[in-house]
Motif scaffolding. Structure first.
Motif, PDB file in Angstrom:
ATOM      1  N   TRP A  17       9.540  17.205   7.512  1.00  0.00           N
ATOM      2  CA  TRP A  17       8.037  17.739   7.260  1.00  0.00           C
ATOM      3  C   TRP A  17       7.091  17.026   8.263  1.00  0.00           C
ATOM      4  O   TRP A  17       7.265  15.860   8.537  1.00  0.00           O
ATOM      5  N   HIS A  18       6.135  17.546   8.744  1.00  0.00           N
ATOM      6  CA  HIS A  18       5.096  17.061   9.860  1.00  0.00           C
ATOM      7  C   HIS A  18       3.611  17.217   9.636  1.00  0.00           C
ATOM      8  O   HIS A  18       2.895  17.085  10.434  1.00  0.00           O
ATOM      9  N   SER A  19       3.427  17.163   8.161  1.00  0.00           N
ATOM     10  CA  SER A  19       2.020  17.460   7.909  1.00  0.00           C
ATOM     11  C   SER A  19       1.420  15.920   8.042  1.00  0.00           C
ATOM     12  O   SER A  19       2.047  14.920   8.391  1.00  0.00           O
ATOM     13  N   LYS A  20       0.141  15.872   8.180  1.00  0.00           N
ATOM     14  CA  LYS A  20      -0.427  14.615   8.368  1.00  0.00           C
ATOM     15  C   LYS A  20      -0.486  13.529   7.427  1.00  0.00           C
ATOM     16  O   LYS A  20      -0.537  12.252   7.636  1.00  0.00           O
ATOM     17  N   MET A  21      -0.199  13.961   6.128  1.00  0.00           N
ATOM     18  CA  MET A  21      -0.055  12.976   5.094  1.00  0.00           C
ATOM     19  C   MET A  21       1.626  12.716   4.846  1.00  0.00           C
ATOM     20  O   MET A  21       1.917  11.800   4.127  1.00  0.00           O
ATOM     21  N   THR A  22       2.514  13.369   5.806  1.00  0.00           N
ATOM     22  CA  THR A  22       3.910  12.801   5.478  1.00  0.00           C
ATOM     23  C   THR A  22       4.012  11.318   5.783  1.00  0.00           C
ATOM     24  O   THR A  22       4.779  10.905   5.090  1.00  0.00           O
ATOM     25  N   VAL A  23       3.519  10.770   6.687  1.00  0.00           N
ATOM     26  CA  VAL A  23       4.017   9.411   7.061  1.00  0.00           C
ATOM     27  C   VAL A  23       3.270   8.622   5.787  1.00  0.00           C
ATOM     28  O   VAL A  23       4.061   7.441   5.090  1.00  0.00           O
ATOM     29  N   LEU A  24       2.387   8.765   5.217  1.00  0.00           N
ATOM     30  CA  LEU A  24       1.684   8.068   4.072  1.00  0.00           C
ATOM     31  C   LEU A  24       2.673   8.011   2.678  1.00  0.00           C
ATOM     32  O   LEU A  24       3.161   7.173   2.305  1.00  0.00           O
ATOM     33  N   TYR A  25       2.940   9.362   2.643  1.00  0.00           N
ATOM     34  CA  TYR A  25       3.933   9.672   1.431  1.00  0.00           C
ATOM     35  C   TYR A  25       5.202   8.979   1.652  1.00  0.00           C
ATOM     36  O   TYR A  25       5.895   8.547   0.616  1.00  0.00           O
ATOM     37  N   VAL A  26       5.746   8.865   3.027  1.00  0.00           N
ATOM     38  CA  VAL A  26       7.066   8.260   2.989  1.00  0.00           C
ATOM     39  C   VAL A  26       7.005   6.880   3.009  1.00  0.00           C
ATOM     40  O   VAL A  26       7.920   6.414   2.214  1.00  0.00           O
ATOM     41  N   VAL A  27       6.187   6.264   3.553  1.00  0.00           N
ATOM     42  CA  VAL A  27       5.861   4.768   3.489  1.00  0.00           C
ATOM     43  C   VAL A  27       5.754   4.345   2.051  1.00  0.00           C
ATOM     44  O   VAL A  27       6.491   3.342   1.537  1.00  0.00           O
ATOM     45  N   LEU A  28       4.640   5.079   1.360  1.00  0.00           N
ATOM     46  CA  LEU A  28       4.669   4.522  -0.204  1.00  0.00           C
ATOM     47  C   LEU A  28       5.885   4.813  -0.784  1.00  0.00           C
ATOM     48  O   LEU A  28       6.029   4.036  -1.976  1.00  0.00           O
ATOM     49  N   GLY A  29       6.295   5.956  -0.720  1.00  0.00           N
ATOM     50  CA  GLY A  29       7.512   6.237  -1.456  1.00  0.00           C
ATOM     51  C   GLY A  29       8.597   5.407  -1.259  1.00  0.00           C
ATOM     52  O   GLY A  29       9.531   4.962  -2.163  1.00  0.00           O
ATOM     53  N   CYS A  30       8.714   5.122  -0.181  1.00  0.00           N
ATOM     54  CA  CYS A  30       9.996   3.998   0.199  1.00  0.00           C
ATOM     55  C   CYS A  30       9.503   2.510  -0.616  1.00  0.00           C
ATOM     56  O   CYS A  30      10.376   1.849  -1.100  1.00  0.00           O
ATOM     57  N   GLY A  31       8.173   2.128  -0.433  1.00  0.00           N
ATOM     58  CA  GLY A  31       7.862   1.039  -1.027  1.00  0.00           C
ATOM     59  C   GLY A  31       8.085   1.133  -2.428  1.00  0.00           C
ATOM     60  O   GLY A  31       8.281  -0.049  -3.201  1.00  0.00           O
ATOM     61  N   ALA A  32       7.596   1.994  -3.139  1.00  0.00           N
ATOM     62  CA  ALA A  32       7.838   2.254  -4.742  1.00  0.00           C
ATOM     63  C   ALA A  32       9.478   2.232  -4.987  1.00  0.00           C
ATOM     64  O   ALA A  32       9.974   1.733  -6.027  1.00  0.00           O
ATOM     65  N   ILE A  33      10.179   2.984  -4.396  1.00  0.00           N
ATOM     66  CA  ILE A  33      11.788   2.832  -4.515  1.00  0.00           C
ATOM     67  C   ILE A  33      12.188   1.466  -4.318  1.00  0.00           C
ATOM     68  O   ILE A  33      13.006   1.041  -5.084  1.00  0.00           O
ATOM     69  N   GLY A  34      11.912   0.867  -3.213  1.00  0.00           N
ATOM     70  CA  GLY A  34      12.239  -0.257  -2.880  1.00  0.00           C
ATOM     71  C   GLY A  34      11.631  -1.377  -4.209  1.00  0.00           C
ATOM     72  O   GLY A  34      12.646  -2.422  -4.518  1.00  0.00           O
ATOM     73  N   ALA A  35      10.517  -1.379  -4.453  1.00  0.00           N
ATOM     74  CA  ALA A  35      10.147  -2.219  -5.665  1.00  0.00           C
ATOM     75  C   ALA A  35      11.039  -1.978  -7.034  1.00  0.00           C
ATOM     76  O   ALA A  35      11.565  -2.712  -7.576  1.00  0.00           O
ATOM     77  N   LEU A  36      11.077  -0.368  -7.398  1.00  0.00           N
ATOM     78  CA  LEU A  36      12.227  -0.295  -8.130  1.00  0.00           C
ATOM     79  C   LEU A  36      13.526  -0.827  -8.312  1.00  0.00           C
ATOM     80  O   LEU A  36      14.290  -1.412  -9.081  1.00  0.00           O
ATOM     81  N   LEU A  37      14.163  -0.691  -7.016  1.00  0.00           N
ATOM     82  CA  LEU A  37      15.469  -1.374  -6.623  1.00  0.00           C
ATOM     83  C   LEU A  37      15.601  -2.797  -6.934  1.00  0.00           C
ATOM     84  O   LEU A  37      16.514  -3.417  -7.467  1.00  0.00           O
ATOM     85  N   GLN A  38      14.537  -3.441  -6.532  1.00  0.00           N
ATOM     86  CA  GLN A  38      14.406  -4.875  -6.634  1.00  0.00           C
ATOM     87  C   GLN A  38      14.424  -5.443  -8.134  1.00  0.00           C
ATOM     88  O   GLN A  38      14.690  -6.281  -8.546  1.00  0.00           O
ATOM     89  N   ALA A  39      13.385  -4.388  -8.938  1.00  0.00           N
ATOM     90  CA  ALA A  39      13.517  -4.757 -10.431  1.00  0.00           C
ATOM     91  C   ALA A  39      14.857  -4.508 -11.026  1.00  0.00           C
ATOM     92  O   ALA A  39      15.131  -5.026 -12.224  1.00  0.00           O
ATOM     93  N   THR A  40      15.472  -3.608 -10.686  1.00  0.00           N
ATOM     94  CA  THR A  40      16.587  -3.200 -11.499  1.00  0.00           C
ATOM     95  C   THR A  40      18.130  -3.419 -10.947  1.00  0.00           C
ATOM     96  O   THR A  40      18.977  -3.447 -11.624  1.00  0.00           O
ATOM     97  N   VAL A  41      18.147  -3.402  -9.531  1.00  0.00           N
ATOM     98  CA  VAL A  41      19.557  -3.303  -8.947  1.00  0.00           C
ATOM     99  C   VAL A  41      19.736  -4.647  -7.945  1.00  0.00           C
ATOM    100  O   VAL A  41      20.748  -5.348  -8.058  1.00  0.00           O
ATOM    101  N   VAL A  42      18.954  -4.727  -7.005  1.00  0.00           N
ATOM    102  CA  VAL A  42      19.057  -5.750  -6.261  1.00  0.00           C
ATOM    103  C   VAL A  42      18.715  -7.058  -6.828  1.00  0.00           C
ATOM    104  O   VAL A  42      17.810  -7.439  -7.179  1.00  0.00           O
TER     105      VAL A  42
END
Length: 294
Positions: A269-294
């Motif tokens: 995906w190449h929209s202007k908001m893709t970078v924001l969505y990807v970075v925030l999405g990785c941050g949210a998933i990472g936080a969830l992983l830290q809380a439950t798995v890692v």
């Protein structure tokens, strides 16, 4: 520029004064994983644009090797890349001129590194140097700024540099605004201001006052091989800094999966908001992983 500067300055102050990275370690765990994907995607995109033949690919590979394994100054890498491709393209024309080439300009360039200046002036010059060498987007600033701030002056650690990129990726501003963070860590409020001014100054001065000269350079066919060689060398520099960023941000199998997923999403995906969505999405998933798995 101003809204992004204010937002990044606020985050920079919180990062230092409130230990933002420490308190939000779970969030930065995923955010920084996305940074490697951002730079890797930029590397692929720029390579597709500038690497158009085998000699340019060789210049890029040599630029990577000299930067990553030998730590050669990026200025020498850029000059070497431009000269190498110029000689490859127009070697015959330069053979009879070889006796007229003087090492004085290069010697002067190298001697400038011995001049001692204040911290604020040094931060401004690093920003100006990166701003003068910017093309193809903010990602080309990354190797130049990292070389000056992390490798040469040791103002930041690799981890802090990646954190700054991660914060820049979530702001509604051009990614280049992460330079404000670099300046703040290096020299406080004045450092943030002069670094930002240095980065953006060429973008204001050149189009306003030197537009005709820039067009003349761009249309000068004699200069084209040299400039394309410089561009290929920059690809090598970005490749070297991509490796360093990935080594810093990918710390386990989960961050590796996040980085790969982010790269695939950015590639799809190449929209202007893709970078924001990807970075925030990785941050949210990472936080969830830290809380439950890692």
């Amino acid at each position: 520029m101003l809204p992004g500067f204010i937002l990044m300055l606020g985050l920079s102050i919180l990062y230092v004064e409130a230990s933002l990275a420490g308190h939000l370690h779970s969030l930065f765990y995923g955010l920084t994983a996305a940074v490697g994907a951002l730079v890797a995607r930029a590397l692929v995109r720029l390579s597709q644009t500038f690497i158009s033949d085998v000699p340019l690919a060789v210049v890029a590979v040599l630029g990577f090797a000299l930067t990553y394994f030998v730590s050669v100054s990026f200025i020498l890498v850029l000059l070497g890349g431009g000269i190498a491709y110029e000689l490859w393209t127009n070697g015959g024309r330069w053979v009879h001129r070889a006796h007229s080439i003087s090492p004085a300009p290069l010697a002067l360039l190298l001697l400038t590194g011995a001049v001692t200046i204040s911290l604020t002036a040094s931060i401004f010059l690093e920003g100006l140097k990166a701003g003068l060498l910017t093309f193809g987007g903010a990602y080309t600033v990354i190797p130049f700024l990292r070389q000056g701030a992390v490798v040469d002056h040791h103002w930041l650690t690799n981890s802090q540099f990646v954190d700054g990129l991660a914060m820049g990726g979530v702001l509604p501003a051009p990614l280049i605004i992460f330079s404000t963070f670099v300046g703040y860590i290096a020299g406080g409020l004045s450092g943030a201001l002069v670094m930002t001014v240095g980065i953006f100054l060429p973008a204001f001065i050149f189009p306003i006052f030197l537009h005709r000269q820039l067009v003349a350079v761009a249309e000068n066919k004699r200069l084209h091989p040299f400039l394309i060689g410089v561009a290929a060398a920059v690809i090598g520099l970005i490749a070297a800094v991509t490796v360093e960023i990935v080594k810093t941000s990918v710390v386990d199998v989960y961050t590796a999966i996040l980085a790969i997923g982010a790269f695939l999403a950015l590639n799809r995906w190449h929209s202007k908001m893709t970078v924001l969505y990807v970075v925030l999405g990785c941050g949210a998933i990472g936080a969830l992983l830290q809380a439950t798995v890692v």
